[in-house]
Design an enzyme around this catalytic site. Structure first.
Site, PDB file in Angstrom:
ATOM      1  N   ASP A  62     -10.246  -8.529  -6.968  1.00 10.54           N
ATOM      2  CA  ASP A  62     -10.953  -7.325  -6.552  1.00 10.54           C
ATOM      3  C   ASP A  62     -11.169  -6.425  -7.764  1.00 10.54           C
ATOM      4  O   ASP A  62     -10.222  -6.106  -8.487  1.00 10.54           O
ATOM      5  CB  ASP A  62     -10.166  -6.570  -5.489  1.00 10.54           C
ATOM      6  CG  ASP A  62     -10.830  -5.252  -5.137  1.00 10.54           C
ATOM      7  OD1 ASP A  62     -11.893  -5.285  -4.483  1.00 10.54           O
ATOM      8  OD2 ASP A  62     -10.308  -4.194  -5.530  1.00 10.54           O
ATOM      9  N   TYR A  67     -13.576   0.781 -12.864  1.00 10.84           N
ATOM     10  CA  TYR A  67     -12.289   0.438 -13.458  1.00 10.84           C
ATOM     11  C   TYR A  67     -12.467   0.214 -14.958  1.00 10.84           C
ATOM     12  O   TYR A  67     -12.994  -0.808 -15.396  1.00 10.84           O
ATOM     13  CB  TYR A  67     -11.700  -0.818 -12.812  1.00 10.84           C
ATOM     14  CG  TYR A  67     -11.407  -0.714 -11.334  1.00 10.84           C
ATOM     15  CD1 TYR A  67     -11.401   0.504 -10.672  1.00 10.84           C
ATOM     16  CD2 TYR A  67     -11.132  -1.855 -10.593  1.00 10.84           C
ATOM     17  CE1 TYR A  67     -11.123   0.591  -9.310  1.00 10.84           C
ATOM     18  CE2 TYR A  67     -10.848  -1.780  -9.231  1.00 10.84           C
ATOM     19  CZ  TYR A  67     -10.859  -0.561  -8.597  1.00 10.84           C
ATOM     20  OH  TYR A  67     -10.592  -0.488  -7.248  1.00 10.84           O
ATOM     21  N   LYS A  93     -17.565  -3.204  -6.089  1.00  8.77           N
ATOM     22  CA  LYS A  93     -17.883  -2.011  -5.298  1.00  8.77           C
ATOM     23  C   LYS A  93     -19.154  -1.337  -5.798  1.00  8.77           C
ATOM     24  O   LYS A  93     -19.576  -1.530  -6.937  1.00  8.77           O
ATOM     25  CB  LYS A  93     -16.695  -1.047  -5.339  1.00  8.77           C
ATOM     26  CG  LYS A  93     -15.403  -1.725  -4.852  1.00  8.77           C
ATOM     27  CD  LYS A  93     -14.194  -0.835  -4.962  1.00  8.77           C
ATOM     28  CE  LYS A  93     -12.950  -1.601  -4.547  1.00  8.77           C
ATOM     29  NZ  LYS A  93     -12.521  -2.572  -5.584  1.00  8.77           N
ATOM     30  N   GLY A 234      -2.766  -1.310  -2.863  1.00  8.82           N
ATOM     31  CA  GLY A 234      -1.716  -0.360  -3.201  1.00  8.82           C
ATOM     32  C   GLY A 234      -0.432  -0.524  -2.422  1.00  8.82           C
ATOM     33  O   GLY A 234       0.121   0.470  -1.931  1.00  8.82           O
ATOM     34  N   PHE A 236       2.494  -0.797  -3.294  1.00  9.34           N
ATOM     35  CA  PHE A 236       3.631  -0.099  -3.897  1.00  9.34           C
ATOM     36  C   PHE A 236       3.435   1.426  -3.934  1.00  9.34           C
ATOM     37  O   PHE A 236       4.225   2.139  -4.541  1.00  9.34           O
ATOM     38  CB  PHE A 236       3.880  -0.621  -5.314  1.00  9.34           C
ATOM     39  CG  PHE A 236       4.167  -2.106  -5.369  1.00  9.34           C
ATOM     40  CD1 PHE A 236       5.204  -2.662  -4.638  1.00  9.34           C
ATOM     41  CD2 PHE A 236       3.370  -2.944  -6.136  1.00  9.34           C
ATOM     42  CE1 PHE A 236       5.465  -4.029  -4.678  1.00  9.34           C
ATOM     43  CE2 PHE A 236       3.619  -4.311  -6.192  1.00  9.34           C
ATOM     44  CZ  PHE A 236       4.673  -4.852  -5.456  1.00  9.34           C
ATOM     45  N   ASN A 237       2.375   1.921  -3.278  1.00  9.70           N
ATOM     46  CA  ASN A 237       2.117   3.367  -3.219  1.00  9.70           C
ATOM     47  C   ASN A 237       2.172   4.028  -4.605  1.00  9.70           C
ATOM     48  O   ASN A 237       2.940   4.968  -4.838  1.00  9.70           O
ATOM     49  CB  ASN A 237       3.071   4.071  -2.268  1.00  9.70           C
ATOM     50  CG  ASN A 237       2.639   3.985  -0.809  1.00  9.70           C
ATOM     51  OD1 ASN A 237       3.404   3.563   0.045  1.00  9.70           O
ATOM     52  ND2 ASN A 237       1.414   4.376  -0.512  1.00  9.70           N
ATOM     53  N   SER A 238       1.384   3.489  -5.530  1.00  8.77           N
ATOM     54  CA  SER A 238       1.256   4.005  -6.904  1.00  8.77           C
ATOM     55  C   SER A 238       2.495   3.761  -7.763  1.00  8.77           C
ATOM     56  O   SER A 238       2.586   4.295  -8.868  1.00  8.77           O
ATOM     57  CB  SER A 238       0.925   5.505  -6.911  1.00  8.77           C
ATOM     58  OG  SER A 238      -0.312   5.747  -6.312  1.00  8.77           O
ATOM     59  N   GLY A 239       3.466   3.005  -7.292  1.00 11.82           N
ATOM     60  CA  GLY A 239       4.594   2.631  -8.152  1.00 11.82           C
ATOM     61  C   GLY A 239       5.960   2.857  -7.559  1.00 11.82           C
ATOM     62  O   GLY A 239       6.925   2.172  -7.908  1.00 11.82           O
ATOM     63  N   ILE A 240       6.103   3.798  -6.640  1.00  8.57           N
ATOM     64  CA  ILE A 240       7.438   4.146  -6.160  1.00  8.57           C
ATOM     65  C   ILE A 240       8.110   3.005  -5.411  1.00  8.57           C
ATOM     66  O   ILE A 240       9.328   2.847  -5.467  1.00  8.57           O
ATOM     67  CB  ILE A 240       7.394   5.419  -5.288  1.00  8.57           C
ATOM     68  CG1 ILE A 240       8.821   5.931  -5.034  1.00  8.57           C
ATOM     69  CG2 ILE A 240       6.624   5.183  -3.988  1.00  8.57           C
ATOM     70  CD1 ILE A 240       8.863   7.319  -4.438  1.00  8.57           C
ATOM     71  N   LEU A 241       7.329   2.164  -4.723  1.00 14.06           N
ATOM     72  CA  LEU A 241       7.919   1.049  -3.984  1.00 14.06           C
ATOM     73  C   LEU A 241       8.148  -0.173  -4.873  1.00 14.06           C
ATOM     74  O   LEU A 241       8.728  -1.161  -4.421  1.00 14.06           O
ATOM     75  CB  LEU A 241       7.049   0.677  -2.786  1.00 14.06           C
ATOM     76  CG  LEU A 241       7.023   1.719  -1.662  1.00 14.06           C
ATOM     77  CD1 LEU A 241       6.037   1.304  -0.565  1.00 14.06           C
ATOM     78  CD2 LEU A 241       8.423   1.914  -1.060  1.00 14.06           C
ATOM     79  N   ALA A 242       7.730  -0.093  -6.118  1.00 17.61           N
ATOM     80  CA  ALA A 242       8.043  -1.137  -7.096  1.00 17.61           C
ATOM     81  C   ALA A 242       9.213  -0.730  -7.972  1.00 17.61           C
ATOM     82  O   ALA A 242      10.136  -1.510  -8.219  1.00 17.61           O
ATOM     83  CB  ALA A 242       6.818  -1.446  -7.956  1.00 17.61           C
TER      84      ALA A 242
END
Length: 337
Positions: A62, A67, A93, A234, A236-242
């Site tokens: 994707d 980007y 897109k 997403g 990981f919600n921008s990183g916090i869940l990683a």
């Protein structure tokens, strides 16, 4: 090592049909935001990540013109140019105007939004040139929600549903693309769009994760009834869940507030009880919903590709999911692996 030589021992991932198009994508997808942000000196890192993904059966990519001001599309096309086009799927897109040559613009340059019919058609043709491909499989209208456009949202939405949709419908009817849809981080606007036009797929970024499940209220059931596929971006919600609840970690494109940090601490504590990394649980969760055709993550390197594929294959004790639900950290009606 070339991408062709890497595929000698290629594996395959489970694939799912996109809507009712006949097009199939693997359950895990490669998002190219990080690819577009790599410097020129780091370009080889991105190429190796794409090669590693392709060789391991991760064949859904994707991207978007915005980007890296076009870098992601160009780099993706260059990395895949030596392999058979029918062996991978590309989505891109429309809605932001990024002409050829935009890579030289300053880093803080923001491409203008334009959802008109002519702009969409030009953007599609420009993406073909940057990718170096004769077709694009999936085209999504990019970012039409009220959070981004604020007071202009009603106008943007009307133009997207009239002009952008007409352009994509013509491309699909002509066989130039196989699936059309919208990519946004608000499920509400996707639901609104589904009420006035016919779409094959929606890319929902960061809104169906371990931390956020309001999409279960009406949006995901609507997609299931209408046979519209969802790409869960997403995870990981921008990183916090990683990375976990560490100082300065991001959530939803900004520093995580304390209430989110505390919730992640509680989720992480449950994961640790079962000796499973938080990131593994976060990556596995969205794909359990029957309408989610693919979970799209954004690797920066081949190591990150390997790690995330291993996490995606990791068996998780059903008791972990029950514990998260018992602690009201995951909704009781959320499907789990």
């Amino acid at each position: 090592m070339t991408i062709a030589s890497r595929t000698e021992n290629a594996r395959s991932l489970e694939t799912v049909e996109v809507g009712q198009t006949g097009l199939r994508v693997p359950k895990l997808g490669f998002g190219t935001v990080a690819l577009g942000l790599l410097s020129d000196d780091e370009e080889e890192i991105g190429r190796k990540a794409i090669e590693e993904a392709y060789s391991r059966g991760l064949t859904f990519f994707d991207t978007a013109p915005s980007y890296g001001h076009g870098r992601a599309e160009r780099r993706l096309g260059e990395a895949l140019k030596s392999v058979e086009r029918s062996t991978f799927v590309v989505s891109t897109k429309v809605g932001m105007v990024v002409p050829i040559g935009s890579e030289t613009h300053p880093a803080d340059w923001r491409p203008p939004f334009d959802y008109s019919y002519d702009a969409v058609m030009r953007t599609y043709e420009t993406s073909l040139r940057r990718l170096g491909m004769d077709r694009i499989d999936i085209v999504l209208i990019h970012d039409i929600g009220s959070v981004l456009h604020k007071d202009r949202h009603p106008e943007v939405f009307r133009t997207a549903m009239d002009d952008s949709y007409r352009a994509l419908r013509e491309l699909k009817d002509a066989g130039a693309v196989m699936a059309i849809g919208i990519g946004d981080n608000q499920w509400q606007v996707l639901e609104q769009a589904a009420a006035v036009a016919e779409f094959d797929a929606f890319l929902l970024a960061g809104r169906y994760t371990l931390l956020e499940q309001t999409a279960l209220d009406t949006f995901l059931p609507m997609c299931e009834r209408r046979k519209i596929s969802v790409f869960a971006g997403g995870p990981f919600n921008s990183g916090i869940l990683a990375k976990g609840p560490t100082p300065g970690v991001w959530y939803n494109y900004a520093a995580a507030p304390e209430h989110i940090l505390e919730r992640v601490r509680r989720i992480q504590s449950v994961c640790e009880c079962f000796d499973v990394p938080l990131s593994t649980v976060a990556l596995r969760f969205p794909g359990a919903h029957p309408v989610v055709a693919s979970v799209i993550f954004g690797p920066r390197s081949e190591d990150e590709v390997r790690i995330n594929l291993e996490q995606f294959d990791t068996p998780i004790d059903p008791a972990l999911w029950r514990a998260l639900k018992n602690e009201q950290l995951v909704r009781a009606d959320a499907p789990t692996p």
